[in-house]
Write an enzyme that holds these catalytic residues in place. Structure first.
Site, PDB file in Angstrom:
ATOM      1  N   ARG A 275       0.835  -1.195   0.000  1.00 27.14           N
ATOM      2  CA  ARG A 275       0.000   0.000   0.000  1.00 27.14           C
ATOM      3  C   ARG A 275       0.871   1.247   0.000  1.00 27.14           C
ATOM      4  O   ARG A 275       1.689   1.434   0.890  1.00 27.14           O
ATOM      5  CB  ARG A 275      -0.921  -0.006   1.237  1.00 27.14           C
ATOM      6  CG  ARG A 275      -1.915   1.142   1.243  1.00 27.14           C
ATOM      7  CD  ARG A 275      -2.940   0.981   2.335  1.00 27.14           C
ATOM      8  NE  ARG A 275      -2.356   0.998   3.672  1.00 27.14           N
ATOM      9  CZ  ARG A 275      -3.075   1.007   4.785  1.00 27.14           C
ATOM     10  NH1 ARG A 275      -4.389   0.984   4.728  1.00 27.14           N
ATOM     11  NH2 ARG A 275      -2.486   1.021   5.966  1.00 27.14           N
TER      12      ARG A 275
ATOM     13  N   ASP B 227      -1.303  -3.947  13.011  1.00 25.27           N
ATOM     14  CA  ASP B 227      -0.841  -4.402  11.700  1.00 25.27           C
ATOM     15  C   ASP B 227      -0.689  -5.919  11.747  1.00 25.27           C
ATOM     16  O   ASP B 227       0.186  -6.453  12.431  1.00 25.27           O
ATOM     17  CB  ASP B 227       0.492  -3.740  11.348  1.00 25.27           C
ATOM     18  CG  ASP B 227       0.933  -4.065   9.925  1.00 25.27           C
ATOM     19  OD1 ASP B 227       1.241  -5.248   9.661  1.00 25.27           O
ATOM     20  OD2 ASP B 227       0.964  -3.141   9.088  1.00 25.27           O
TER      21      ASP B 227
ATOM     22  N   ASP C  61       2.849  -7.350  10.752  1.00 21.85           N
ATOM     23  CA  ASP C  61       3.844  -7.144  11.793  1.00 21.85           C
ATOM     24  C   ASP C  61       3.648  -8.111  12.951  1.00 21.85           C
ATOM     25  O   ASP C  61       4.613  -8.643  13.515  1.00 21.85           O
ATOM     26  CB  ASP C  61       3.778  -5.707  12.313  1.00 21.85           C
ATOM     27  CG  ASP C  61       4.430  -4.715  11.362  1.00 21.85           C
ATOM     28  OD1 ASP C  61       5.228  -5.151  10.501  1.00 21.85           O
ATOM     29  OD2 ASP C  61       4.138  -3.506  11.469  1.00 21.85           O
TER      30      ASP C  61
ATOM     31  N   THR D 290      -1.005   7.545  -1.053  1.00 19.29           N
ATOM     32  CA  THR D 290      -2.306   7.436  -1.734  1.00 19.29           C
ATOM     33  C   THR D 290      -3.188   6.330  -1.163  1.00 19.29           C
ATOM     34  O   THR D 290      -4.389   6.291  -1.447  1.00 19.29           O
ATOM     35  CB  THR D 290      -2.094   7.138  -3.230  1.00 19.29           C
ATOM     36  OG1 THR D 290      -1.490   5.838  -3.364  1.00 19.29           O
ATOM     37  CG2 THR D 290      -1.185   8.172  -3.863  1.00 19.29           C
TER      38      THR D 290
END
Length: 214
Positions: A109, A205, A208, A113
């Site tokens: 990602r 996340d 992670d 944006t």
């Protein structure tokens, strides 16, 4: 795979799924614990996801006599992992459909944006004959999921399902707008996205926490 109304969104509310999800959400859960729970949870989710899997007849012989039983053709199933976090789903789901083939899509990602950028794509052959289950722990903005499904549709598979651990309402809406024919399976639909595109209350996340790269 086209339809006039959006495909169903299934929230898997089995008590064991919800119990394990809550333990995964806890910030003090270790990498080992998070990874183990995801494996267990994805196995449980796989039972619901494969509920409508087609069966075929097989002639067998029991210790007593010959009979015709029902079996699935696991080789017609393809588990497609959206890298890297999707890999956390694979082992658990392979416990249920060990004959499934594996495909990978690499997307990251863009931090500015929030749009997905593809960097890897590897699928089994003869995808026109196969049913795809796309796995990614989080359906946040929905942009990566939309891009992955769009890429897979170019291969003209028999069907596509999307599976995630957590979804945000925004991600569900985006997927249903862009791919209304693809059913979504998730363990929970959380409240919202924050300004950085993370699911709230979420679990942080997923990549992670799976790989210990926090």
């Amino acid at each position: 795979m086209s339809t006039t109304t959006p495909a169903k969104v299934t929230v898997i509310t089995h008590p064991l799924v919800q119990h394990k999800l809550t333990l995964m959400r806890k910030k003090e859960s270790s990498t080992n614990s998070f990874r183990r729970l995801l494996g267990e949870l994805s196995t449980l989710m796989a039972y619901e996801i494969t509920r409508d899997m087609p069966l075929q007849d097989l002639e067998i012989e029991t210790p007593m006599e010959k009979m015709t039983g029902k079996v699935i053709d696991g080789k017609k199933q393809v588990l497609v992992s959206i890298l890297r976090a999707g890999n956390g789903f694979l082992d658990g789901m392979l416990n249920v459909i060990p004959g499934a083939r594996i495909g990978h899509i690499g997307l990251y990602r863009d931090p500015e944006t929030l749009q997905p950028v593809e960097y890897y794509f590897k699928m089994p052959s003869e995808m026109q004959e196969r049913d795809i289950i796309v796995v990614d722990p989080m359906l946040a903005t929905g942009n990566s999921a939309v891009a992955a499904v769009e890429r897979l549709k170019q291969l003209q598979p028999r069907s596509i399902k999307f599976v995630c651990l957590l979804a945000a309402p925004e991600g569900v809406a985006t997927m249903q707008k862009m791919h209304p024919d693809v059913p979504i399976f998730t363990a929970a639909i959380d409240r919202e996205l924050n300004d950085h595109g993370y699911i709230m209350p979420g679990l942080g996340d997923a990549g992670d926490r799976i790989f210990g790269t926090k």
